[in-house]
Design a protein around this motif. Sequence first.
Motif, mmCIF file in Angstrom:
data_model
loop_
_atom_site.group_PDB
_atom_site.id
_atom_site.type_symbol
_atom_site.label_atom_id
_atom_site.label_comp_id
_atom_site.label_asym_id
_atom_site.label_seq_id
_atom_site.Cartn_x
_atom_site.Cartn_y
_atom_site.Cartn_z
ATOM 1 N N THR B 11 0.816 -1.212 0.000
ATOM 2 C CA THR B 11 0.000 0.000 0.000
ATOM 3 C C THR B 11 0.854 1.268 0.000
ATOM 4 O O THR B 11 0.333 2.366 -0.065
ATOM 5 N N ALA B 12 2.173 1.121 0.065
ATOM 6 C CA ALA B 12 3.048 2.292 0.072
ATOM 7 C C ALA B 12 2.993 3.004 -1.273
ATOM 8 O O ALA B 12 2.718 2.379 -2.296
ATOM 9 N N PRO B 13 3.237 4.322 -1.274
ATOM 10 C CA PRO B 13 3.325 5.023 -2.556
ATOM 11 C C PRO B 13 4.431 4.411 -3.415
ATOM 12 O O PRO B 13 5.410 3.890 -2.875
ATOM 13 N N LEU B 14 4.246 4.495 -4.711
ATOM 14 C CA LEU B 14 5.173 3.857 -5.645
ATOM 15 C C LEU B 14 6.617 4.265 -5.371
ATOM 16 O O LEU B 14 7.531 3.444 -5.382
ATOM 17 N N GLY B 15 6.827 5.542 -5.078
ATOM 18 C CA GLY B 15 8.189 6.047 -4.901
ATOM 19 C C GLY B 15 8.910 5.424 -3.725
ATOM 20 O O GLY B 15 10.125 5.474 -3.651
ATOM 21 N N GLU B 16 8.152 4.828 -2.831
ATOM 22 C CA GLU B 16 8.805 4.224 -1.681
ATOM 23 C C GLU B 16 8.892 2.716 -1.783
ATOM 24 O O GLU B 16 9.370 2.049 -0.873
ATOM 25 N N ALA B 17 8.412 2.176 -2.902
ATOM 26 C CA ALA B 17 8.356 0.719 -3.018
ATOM 27 C C ALA B 17 9.747 0.097 -2.908
ATOM 28 O O ALA B 17 9.920 -0.978 -2.358
ATOM 29 N N GLN B 18 10.749 0.767 -3.445
ATOM 30 C CA GLN B 18 12.118 0.261 -3.333
ATOM 31 C C GLN B 18 12.945 1.362 -2.707
ATOM 32 O O GLN B 18 13.554 2.175 -3.404
ATOM 33 N N THR B 19 12.978 1.434 -1.433
ATOM 34 C CA THR B 19 13.702 2.516 -0.783
ATOM 35 C C THR B 19 15.095 2.064 -0.416
ATOM 36 O O THR B 19 15.446 0.900 -0.514
ATOM 37 N N ALA B 20 15.869 3.032 0.025
ATOM 38 C CA ALA B 20 17.218 2.750 0.474
ATOM 39 C C ALA B 20 17.210 1.766 1.637
ATOM 40 O O ALA B 20 18.148 0.992 1.814
ATOM 41 N N THR B 21 16.140 1.800 2.420
ATOM 42 C CA THR B 21 16.038 0.858 3.532
ATOM 43 C C THR B 21 16.247 -0.560 3.039
ATOM 44 O O THR B 21 17.044 -1.323 3.587
ATOM 45 N N ALA B 22 15.516 -0.878 1.954
ATOM 46 C CA ALA B 22 15.595 -2.231 1.432
ATOM 47 C C ALA B 22 16.936 -2.469 0.735
ATOM 48 O O ALA B 22 17.553 -3.508 0.898
ATOM 49 N N ARG B 23 17.402 -1.489 -0.013
ATOM 50 C CA ARG B 23 18.530 -1.769 -0.902
ATOM 51 C C ARG B 23 19.870 -1.371 -0.324
ATOM 52 O O ARG B 23 20.875 -1.977 -0.628
ATOM 53 N N VAL B 36 13.271 14.937 -7.455
ATOM 54 C CA VAL B 36 14.380 15.090 -8.403
ATOM 55 C C VAL B 36 13.862 14.859 -9.819
ATOM 56 O O VAL B 36 13.167 13.870 -10.090
ATOM 57 N N LEU B 37 14.200 15.791 -10.675
ATOM 58 C CA LEU B 37 13.790 15.752 -12.079
ATOM 59 C C LEU B 37 14.975 15.279 -12.912
ATOM 60 O O LEU B 37 16.091 15.793 -12.764
ATOM 61 N N ALA B 68 18.549 4.903 -9.153
ATOM 62 C CA ALA B 68 19.373 5.037 -7.948
ATOM 63 C C ALA B 68 18.814 6.115 -7.027
ATOM 64 O O ALA B 68 18.847 5.973 -5.800
ATOM 65 N N LEU B 69 18.289 7.188 -7.589
ATOM 66 C CA LEU B 69 17.690 8.262 -6.784
ATOM 67 C C LEU B 69 16.405 7.774 -6.112
ATOM 68 O O LEU B 69 16.165 8.058 -4.937
ATOM 69 N N ALA B 70 15.596 7.024 -6.863
ATOM 70 C CA ALA B 70 14.371 6.461 -6.267
ATOM 71 C C ALA B 70 14.738 5.498 -5.144
ATOM 72 O O ALA B 70 14.066 5.450 -4.103
ATOM 73 N N ALA B 71 15.827 4.752 -5.327
ATOM 74 C CA ALA B 71 16.259 3.803 -4.299
ATOM 75 C C ALA B 71 16.706 4.520 -3.030
ATOM 76 O O ALA B 71 16.699 3.931 -1.952
ATOM 77 N N LEU B 72 17.115 5.780 -3.161
ATOM 78 C CA LEU B 72 17.474 6.580 -1.981
ATOM 79 C C LEU B 72 16.267 7.348 -1.443
ATOM 80 O O LEU B 72 16.414 8.244 -0.610
ATOM 81 N N GLY B 73 15.085 7.041 -1.943
ATOM 82 C CA GLY B 73 13.870 7.597 -1.364
ATOM 83 C C GLY B 73 13.315 8.815 -2.069
ATOM 84 O O GLY B 73 12.280 9.351 -1.664
ATOM 85 N N ALA B 74 13.984 9.286 -3.132
ATOM 86 C CA ALA B 74 13.504 10.485 -3.817
ATOM 87 C C ALA B 74 12.225 10.207 -4.593
ATOM 88 O O ALA B 74 11.993 9.082 -5.059
ATOM 89 N N GLU B 75 11.421 11.250 -4.743
ATOM 90 C CA GLU B 75 10.331 11.231 -5.714
ATOM 91 C C GLU B 75 10.965 11.640 -7.040
ATOM 92 O O GLU B 75 11.535 12.736 -7.139
ATOM 93 N N VAL B 76 10.935 10.769 -8.036
ATOM 94 C CA VAL B 76 11.695 10.998 -9.272
ATOM 95 C C VAL B 76 10.753 11.164 -10.454
ATOM 96 O O VAL B 76 9.881 10.317 -10.678
ATOM 97 N N THR B 77 10.921 12.272 -11.197
ATOM 98 C CA THR B 77 10.245 12.430 -12.483
ATOM 99 C C THR B 77 11.300 12.281 -13.575
ATOM 100 O O THR B 77 12.287 13.015 -13.589
ATOM 101 N N LEU B 78 11.089 11.314 -14.460
ATOM 102 C CA LEU B 78 12.042 11.013 -15.534
ATOM 103 C C LEU B 78 11.415 11.418 -16.863
ATOM 104 O O LEU B 78 10.449 10.798 -17.313
ATOM 105 N N VAL B 79 11.940 12.461 -17.479
ATOM 106 C CA VAL B 79 11.484 12.879 -18.799
ATOM 107 C C VAL B 79 12.371 12.171 -19.817
ATOM 108 O O VAL B 79 13.574 12.453 -19.904
#
Lengths: 241, 241
Positions: B11-23, B36-37, B68-79
């Motif tokens: 149920t976690a937001p997508l951006g936290e699905a793979q956080t630094a905690t896990a990885r 981060v854009l 890698a930024l998402a894995a550190l917990g960032a909300e990432v927009t990738l254009v």
Amino acid sequence: AILASIRAMLTAPLGEAQTATARFGQNPPPLRGKHVLITAGPTHEPIDPVRYIANRSSGKQGFAIAGALAALGAEVTLVAGPVTLATPPGVRRVNVETAREMADAVEAALPADAAVMVAAVADWRAEATGQKIKKDKGGLEALPLVENPDILAGLAKSSKRPALVIGFAAETEKVVEHAKAKLARKGCDWIVANDVSGDVMGGARNRIHIVSAAGVEDWPDMEKDAVARRLAQRIADELTD
Amino acid sequence: AILASIRAMLTAPLGEAQTATARFGQNPPPLRGKHVLITAGPTHEPIDPVRYIANRSSGKQGFAIAGALAALGAEVTLVAGPVTLATPPGVRRVNVETAREMADAVEAALPADAAVMVAAVADWRAEATGQKIKKDKGGLEALPLVENPDILAGLAKSSKRPALVIGFAAETEKVVEHAKAKLARKGCDWIVANDVSGDVMGGARNRIHIVSAAGVEDWPDMEKDAVARRLAQRIADELTD
């Protein structure tokens, strides 16, 4: 008899691994012993080490035709521009990037009984530089272009001309009129004209007109695989008349 | 506890699905709450309905940094320009084709805490025509070019400027010297300079120099994934100082 048949399949040349016998029930396969040369996909023309001119050809139609010809028993050489499509079973593939490399590969693949030039070959290339063009050094106001070799016209007047030379034309307007002009200009036997005014290239379907000295055949809108099978059969009919 | 933990993951937001905690075992993840854009890949600039100018950017380095930024917990927009790479877990992806579309998507994604402009944006575009350019009508001797918007410089002087603006530079010669000039010209905080004199783009490894007002960091030749993790950690250190 079954074991002998399996053994024959396993030891048969690659080009016969998927024959018409298996897929269409024609025995012997109508194109057995015939060599057909196909080009497919785009070409990429380097501008500098990082930039290039490309086009939207997906290679799907050419690859499908190569597979359909192999399925009719032909020995098929497929000269492919830069695409990531899988090589159809029984097809010999030669990968190239530029129009000049494609011209060389076509020449090297001769002789052939038929040639089906489906590739969207770049008409022009830029004069490539060794270094990346830098915007802060003034950059470019216009990109100087040089005409590429005309692979289809060159093949049609070659001393090793295949008996049947087929060109493709993707047109956005006056499809048949442009195809007739191209037929005369290139000196080939058929132009397969593809009306791309709808979805441009890359889709799953094509609307085809076969233009030759004998006249114009209008085919209905079909899946690319169906176009490929019908065209392969037309080629077989022509070569085995 | 295990069930609750699984339920929380689902149920976690997508951006936290793979956080630094896990990885990486950092808790809390250092970039939690930061947006981060990133831009990645090439742009395609149409010449006519079938031709376009492209470049050899594979998008791999930018996609790896986004992951890698998402894995550190960032909300990432990738254009992302036209590439077929898979979207890294937890990353919001916006697909574009041309430089102008990319500029619009970057503007629309603001505000952001950091921007990492990895895309190889075409400096120039051709004036697109509605119809295919025909060789038999004289064709072209040179392709007229128009300068594209400078996305990095525009972002660096925007009223919505992220606190950390990072540009990339792929260089074939005088790598650090060119990067220093680009840093000043673009008004960004770091240039990540990539020496492509060896294998040009598209390979699995990169040799990186981080150029900033503080000086130059020379990184050893590394896999793109390793470059991405190290850069993401550097960004986290910078944003959380």
